[in-house]
Design a protein around this motif. Structure first.
Motif, short mmCIF file in Angstrom:
data_model
loop_
_atom_site.label_atom_id
_atom_site.label_comp_id
_atom_site.label_asym_id
_atom_site.label_seq_id
_atom_site.Cartn_x
_atom_site.Cartn_y
_atom_site.Cartn_z
N GLU A 1 -11.93 75.17 39.89
CA GLU A 1 -11.72 75.63 38.52
C GLU A 1 -10.40 75.09 37.96
OE1 GLU A 1 -12.07 79.84 38.86
OE2 GLU A 1 -14.22 79.81 38.52
N LYS A 2 -9.34 74.99 38.81
CA LYS A 2 -8.06 74.45 38.36
C LYS A 2 -8.21 72.99 37.97
CE LYS A 2 -4.84 77.45 40.81
NZ LYS A 2 -3.78 77.54 41.80
N GLU A 3 -8.95 72.25 38.76
CA GLU A 3 -9.20 70.85 38.43
C GLU A 3 -10.00 70.73 37.13
OE1 GLU A 3 -10.96 68.83 41.74
OE2 GLU A 3 -9.27 69.31 43.05
N GLN A 4 -10.99 71.62 36.98
CA GLN A 4 -11.80 71.62 35.76
C GLN A 4 -10.92 71.96 34.56
OE1 GLN A 4 -14.96 70.62 35.19
NE2 GLN A 4 -14.52 71.00 33.03
N PHE A 5 -10.01 72.92 34.72
CA PHE A 5 -9.12 73.29 33.63
C PHE A 5 -8.21 72.13 33.27
CE2 PHE A 5 -5.52 75.31 31.54
CZ PHE A 5 -6.18 76.14 30.65
N ALA A 6 -7.68 71.42 34.26
CA ALA A 6 -6.84 70.25 34.00
C ALA A 6 -7.63 69.19 33.23
CB ALA A 6 -6.32 69.68 35.31
N ASN A 7 -8.88 69.02 33.54
CA ASN A 7 -9.74 68.08 32.80
C ASN A 7 -9.92 68.54 31.36
OD1 ASN A 7 -10.11 66.39 34.99
ND2 ASN A 7 -11.97 67.43 35.67
N TYR B 1 -5.21 79.42 30.25
CA TYR B 1 -5.10 79.38 31.71
C TYR B 1 -5.00 80.79 32.28
CZ TYR B 1 -3.41 78.15 36.35
OH TYR B 1 -3.27 78.02 37.71
N LYS B 2 -4.16 81.62 31.63
CA LYS B 2 -3.98 82.99 32.11
C LYS B 2 -5.26 83.82 31.98
CE LYS B 2 0.97 83.47 31.21
NZ LYS B 2 1.97 84.12 30.36
N ASN B 3 -6.05 83.50 30.98
CA ASN B 3 -7.28 84.26 30.71
C ASN B 3 -8.54 83.49 31.05
OD1 ASN B 3 -6.02 86.67 29.44
ND2 ASN B 3 -5.27 85.13 28.01
N TYR B 4 -8.43 82.51 31.92
CA TYR B 4 -9.56 81.63 32.24
C TYR B 4 -10.74 82.39 32.83
CZ TYR B 4 -11.96 77.36 33.69
OH TYR B 4 -12.87 76.35 33.84
#
Length: 170
Positions: free
Chosen positions: A5-11, A46-49
């Motif tokens: 999910e972190k990688e997806q968020f960075a994308n 990010y905080k509320n992902y």
């Protein structure tokens, strides 16, 4: 948030970064405020992902950006107050720039040194006039000399100082 999910968020950030800055810029009309709001938008997302339903990230992030911008525009801290014409007087800096202070000090010391090289009566007239800022009329009252005599001495002292000034430069 797991690694995938972190990688997806960075994308998502890379994909929508320009869109979010453009949205923020359209609200604020100021690039620096828009950048700040874009950062706040991504930080908030990010905080509320975990609240993101996974359906349409673009719609979700643009809604966050729009809300951040609306809050920013309503913020009392952003309120601009105009100054009255009279208030500008208090803002003026009456002091010289540091460079000007140094140049004035250097020139004052130089004039003082040159005046001290003169012989009396020119030395005393020049020092009083140039270094102590005493008017010729006041010198005449204090010394009992005639004003015309002091004017002549000052005239001659100026000529001698001018010559000494040039000699130092060469």
């Amino acid at each position: 948030m797991i690694i995938i999910e972190k990688e997806q968020f960075a994308n998502y950030i890379r994909q929508y970064e320009r869109l979010i800055i453009t949205i923020c810029l359209s609200f604020t009309k100021n690039y620096f405020d828009a950048e700040d709001l874009a950062q706040q938008t991504f930080l908030s997302a990010y905080k509320n992902y975990e609240k993101f339903d996974g359906e349409n990230f673009k719609a979700w992030i643009t809604k966050i950006a729009a809300n951040k911008c609306k809050d920013f525009l309503k913020s009392p801290a952003r309120e601009v107050h105009s100054l009255e014409e009279d208030d500008y007087e208090y803002l003026k800096d009456g002091e010289d720039l540091p460079e000007e202070v140094v140049v004035k000090k250097y020139n004052a010391d130089r004039v003082n040194n040159l005046c001290n090289k003169l012989k009396d009566p020119y030395k005393s007239v020049a020092l009083s006039y140039f270094c102590e800022n005493i008017k010729l009329s006041d010198m005449a009252k204090n010394t009992g000399q005639s004003l015309k005599t002091l004017q002549t001495q000052l005239y001659r002292a100026k000529k001698m100082l001018k010559a000494l000034w040039r000699e130092e430069v060469i």
